[in-house]
Scaffold this motif. Structure first.
Motif, PDB file in Angstrom:
ATOM      1  N   UNK A 125      -5.299 -22.873 -38.874  1.00  0.00           N
ATOM      2  CA  UNK A 125      -4.086 -23.074 -38.205  1.00  0.00           C
ATOM      3  C   UNK A 125      -4.297 -23.547 -36.850  1.00  0.00           C
ATOM      4  N   UNK A 126      -4.356 -24.767 -36.446  1.00  0.00           N
ATOM      5  CA  UNK A 126      -4.289 -25.307 -34.641  1.00  0.00           C
ATOM      6  C   UNK A 126      -2.935 -25.327 -34.790  1.00  0.00           C
ATOM      7  N   UNK A 127      -2.817 -25.097 -33.371  1.00  0.00           N
ATOM      8  CA  UNK A 127      -1.109 -25.765 -32.772  1.00  0.00           C
ATOM      9  C   UNK A 127      -1.565 -26.031 -31.690  1.00  0.00           C
ATOM     10  N   UNK A 128      -1.158 -27.569 -32.528  1.00  0.00           N
ATOM     11  CA  UNK A 128      -1.925 -28.828 -31.527  1.00  0.00           C
ATOM     12  C   UNK A 128      -0.550 -29.455 -30.742  1.00  0.00           C
ATOM     13  N   UNK A 129      -1.119 -29.925 -29.202  1.00  0.00           N
ATOM     14  CA  UNK A 129      -0.261 -29.669 -28.033  1.00  0.00           C
ATOM     15  C   UNK A 129       0.842 -30.754 -28.629  1.00  0.00           C
ATOM     16  N   UNK A 130       2.538 -30.613 -28.339  1.00  0.00           N
ATOM     17  CA  UNK A 130       3.498 -32.229 -28.998  1.00  0.00           C
ATOM     18  C   UNK A 130       3.209 -33.332 -28.227  1.00  0.00           C
ATOM     19  N   UNK A 131       3.072 -34.136 -28.600  1.00  0.00           N
ATOM     20  CA  UNK A 131       3.552 -36.339 -28.201  1.00  0.00           C
ATOM     21  C   UNK A 131       4.068 -35.162 -26.535  1.00  0.00           C
ATOM     22  N   UNK A 132       4.842 -35.650 -26.773  1.00  0.00           N
ATOM     23  CA  UNK A 132       5.826 -34.870 -25.010  1.00  0.00           C
ATOM     24  C   UNK A 132       5.153 -34.215 -24.364  1.00  0.00           C
ATOM     25  N   UNK A 133       4.460 -33.545 -24.422  1.00  0.00           N
ATOM     26  CA  UNK A 133       3.667 -32.529 -23.535  1.00  0.00           C
ATOM     27  C   UNK A 133       2.367 -32.531 -23.252  1.00  0.00           C
ATOM     28  N   UNK A 134       1.629 -33.656 -24.135  1.00  0.00           N
ATOM     29  CA  UNK A 134       0.520 -34.340 -23.942  1.00  0.00           C
ATOM     30  C   UNK A 134      -0.202 -34.638 -22.148  1.00  0.00           C
ATOM     31  N   UNK A 135       0.248 -34.762 -21.482  1.00  0.00           N
ATOM     32  CA  UNK A 135       0.025 -35.516 -19.898  1.00  0.00           C
ATOM     33  C   UNK A 135      -0.041 -34.299 -19.173  1.00  0.00           C
ATOM     34  N   UNK A 136       0.897 -33.387 -19.733  1.00  0.00           N
ATOM     35  CA  UNK A 136       0.929 -31.805 -19.035  1.00  0.00           C
ATOM     36  C   UNK A 136       0.435 -30.961 -19.430  1.00  0.00           C
ATOM     37  N   UNK A 137      -0.255 -31.267 -20.562  1.00  0.00           N
ATOM     38  CA  UNK A 137      -1.757 -29.996 -20.959  1.00  0.00           C
ATOM     39  C   UNK A 137      -2.582 -29.447 -19.918  1.00  0.00           C
ATOM     40  N   UNK A 138      -2.744 -28.467 -19.356  1.00  0.00           N
ATOM     41  CA  UNK A 138      -4.060 -27.917 -18.454  1.00  0.00           C
ATOM     42  C   UNK A 138      -4.360 -26.946 -18.857  1.00  0.00           C
ATOM     43  N   UNK A 139      -6.106 -26.419 -17.946  1.00  0.00           N
ATOM     44  CA  UNK A 139      -6.541 -25.298 -18.269  1.00  0.00           C
ATOM     45  C   UNK A 139      -6.322 -24.309 -18.047  1.00  0.00           C
ATOM     46  N   UNK A 140      -5.373 -23.327 -18.872  1.00  0.00           N
ATOM     47  CA  UNK A 140      -5.163 -21.975 -17.822  1.00  0.00           C
ATOM     48  C   UNK A 140      -5.467 -21.111 -17.143  1.00  0.00           C
ATOM     49  N   UNK A 141      -5.114 -21.142 -15.783  1.00  0.00           N
ATOM     50  CA  UNK A 141      -5.639 -20.413 -15.025  1.00  0.00           C
ATOM     51  C   UNK A 141      -6.679 -21.225 -13.795  1.00  0.00           C
ATOM     52  N   UNK A 142      -6.724 -22.472 -14.200  1.00  0.00           N
ATOM     53  CA  UNK A 142      -8.190 -23.142 -13.763  1.00  0.00           C
ATOM     54  C   UNK A 142      -7.068 -24.623 -13.053  1.00  0.00           C
ATOM     55  N   UNK A 143      -6.385 -24.553 -13.196  1.00  0.00           N
ATOM     56  CA  UNK A 143      -5.311 -26.599 -13.703  1.00  0.00           C
ATOM     57  C   UNK A 143      -5.864 -26.909 -13.572  1.00  0.00           C
ATOM     58  N   UNK A 144      -4.992 -28.610 -12.842  1.00  0.00           N
ATOM     59  CA  UNK A 144      -5.486 -29.714 -13.670  1.00  0.00           C
ATOM     60  C   UNK A 144      -6.067 -30.360 -13.330  1.00  0.00           C
ATOM     61  N   UNK A 145      -7.146 -29.593 -12.226  1.00  0.00           N
ATOM     62  CA  UNK A 145      -7.659 -30.570 -11.177  1.00  0.00           C
ATOM     63  C   UNK A 145      -9.308 -30.791 -12.131  1.00  0.00           C
ATOM     64  N   UNK A 146      -9.685 -29.825 -12.801  1.00  0.00           N
ATOM     65  CA  UNK A 146     -10.854 -29.522 -12.994  1.00  0.00           C
ATOM     66  C   UNK A 146     -11.126 -30.409 -14.554  1.00  0.00           C
TER      67      UNK A 146
END
Length: 405
Positions: A30-51
């Motif tokens: 089982x995989x919990x995919x990112x909901x479509x409304x949050x896809x643009x907000x997804x970030x790598x934990x503890x690294x931020x979006x800049x990576x």
């Protein structure tokens, strides 16, 4: 790794007929995919979006702003010493086992003695596996040569057809390739990438977010600079994901945070959306020149791990053969389109365009995917051409026919 090798689809899908009626009996975890409304907000934990950034979205000026002081200091140091202010950009395409050509070309170019240090290196699929070594320079040429001449199919994948047909995610298992990446991408390599990133040099790897159907470009230097203990795991995962041919190799799950919850994205071969790239969408190097107050002379070096001309081969009138040939044709056409798009972008920014590809007269045939003898022969061709001084083309093939613009 960017291209389904000749014979791969028939070899693996041929087994499908034996188990067609059993498909669906096994399911992936089982995989919990990112909901479509949050896809643009997804970030790598503890690294931020800049990576990382979407490869098809307008480039965010906010990502460039923190880099300008470093870039300005670097170029101004060259100006003070009256050295030419030149930046070299290297783009490495996908190509599966044809990546042996790009590896050989770079090693031979290094042995010739005039291979530059690249300010930016980008890689997709097979090119992604070459990219970290090319980024770090000649000190890693031995490892680069080993990767494409020492290992064959058994050290890259294991056929996994039946589980794949019974509800699994792929027809082959890339555990051997994962172990190879772990062997070569160690703490020392990560430290060296981080050091070069601190100097204002960039290593970008492309994957495809399959849920979103969009390219993602990863700033591997930023990942390497992260103090998070999981940085090396993420670095390796991105390389593995970029080489994961959809359906043939399993996708790579990457954990993200969105809306305060943890999810998993599904990433596959970067060649699914781009065969080769050198900038995110709508990025202009002219903005950097304006910010630093000086025009930088830039040279783009594109290594196409494949041939430029179409290859005639009579196709059997069978479903698997037709599907195989169609996939090869689609991949080639996409790759040529990417070369043309990069040429137009380079011209707009006044960047010199240089293109290398497997010679059309290379006729060695592979006996299986990632045939070691085939890769060695192709590596030797690249090595010889690199040593001799490759005659880089100044525009993509179809534009050559039209003449300079």
């Amino acid at each position: 790794m960017g291209r389904v090798g000749a014979g791969w689809v028939p070899q693996l899908l041929g087994c499908a007929l034996l188990a067609f009626g059993l498909a669906g009996c096994v399911t992936a975890p089982e995989r919990f995919a990112v909901p479509v409304q949050l896809a643009g907000q997804a970030m790598i934990p503890d690294m931020g979006g800049e990576v990382r950034a979407w490869g098809d979205a307008p480039f965010s000026r906010a990502l460039l702003t923190p880099e300008l002081p470093r870039l300005k200091a670097r170029y101004q140091a060259l100006i003070k010493t009256k050295q030419p202010v030149v930046a070299n950009l290297l783009a490495l395409s996908g190509g599966g086992d044809d990546g042996a050509f790009g590896a050989g070309l770079l090693v031979g170019w290094g042995q010739k003695g005039d291979r530059p240090q690249f300010d930016l290196v980008t890689g997709i699929s097979a090119g992604a596996l070459i990219a970290p070594f090319a980024f770090l320079g000649r000190e890693y040429d031995r490892q680069l040569g080993q990767l494409f001449t020492t290992y064959g199919g058994n050290q890259i994948y294991q056929a996994n057809v039946l589980p794949g047909l019974l509800g699994g995610s792929a027809l082959a298992d890339t555990a051997p390739l994962k172990h190879l990446i772990q062997r070569y991408v160690d703490a020392k390599l990560l430290r060296r990438v981080a050091e070069e990133r601190a100097k204002g040099r960039f290593l970008l790897i492309g994957t495809t977010n399959l849920d979103a159907q969009r390219p993602v470009y990863w700033d591997m230097g930023k990942i390497a600079q992260s103090r998070d203990l999981r940085a090396i795991e993420l670095f390796r995962k991105v390389l593995l994901a970029s080489a994961a041919i959809p359906g043939v190799f399993p996708p790579v799950r990457i954990e993200v945070m969105a809306g305060g919850k943890r999810y998993e994205e599904m990433h596959v071969d970067g060649g699914t959306t781009r065969e080769v790239f050198f900038t995110p969408a709508e990025f202009s190097f002219l903005e950097i020149d304006k910010a630093i107050g000086h025009k930088v002379e830039r040279r783009l070096w594109v290594v196409r791990n494949g041939k430029l001309a179409p290859e005639y081969r009579a196709t059997e009138e069978q479903a698997l053969a037709i599907a195989q040939r169609s996939l090869e044709t689609l991949t080639r056409s996409q790759g040529i389109g990417d070369l043309q798009r990069m040429y137009v972008r380079a011209r707009a920014d006044g960047i010199a365009y240089n293109l290398a590809a497997i010679p059309d007269d290379f006729k060695v045939r592979r006996t299986a995917p990632f045939d070691r003898a085939y890769m060695k022969a192709l590596y030797e061709v690249g090595l010889r051409l690199g040593r001799a001084g490759y005659p880089w083309a100044k525009m993509p093939p179809e534009m050559m026919a039209e003449g300079p613009r």
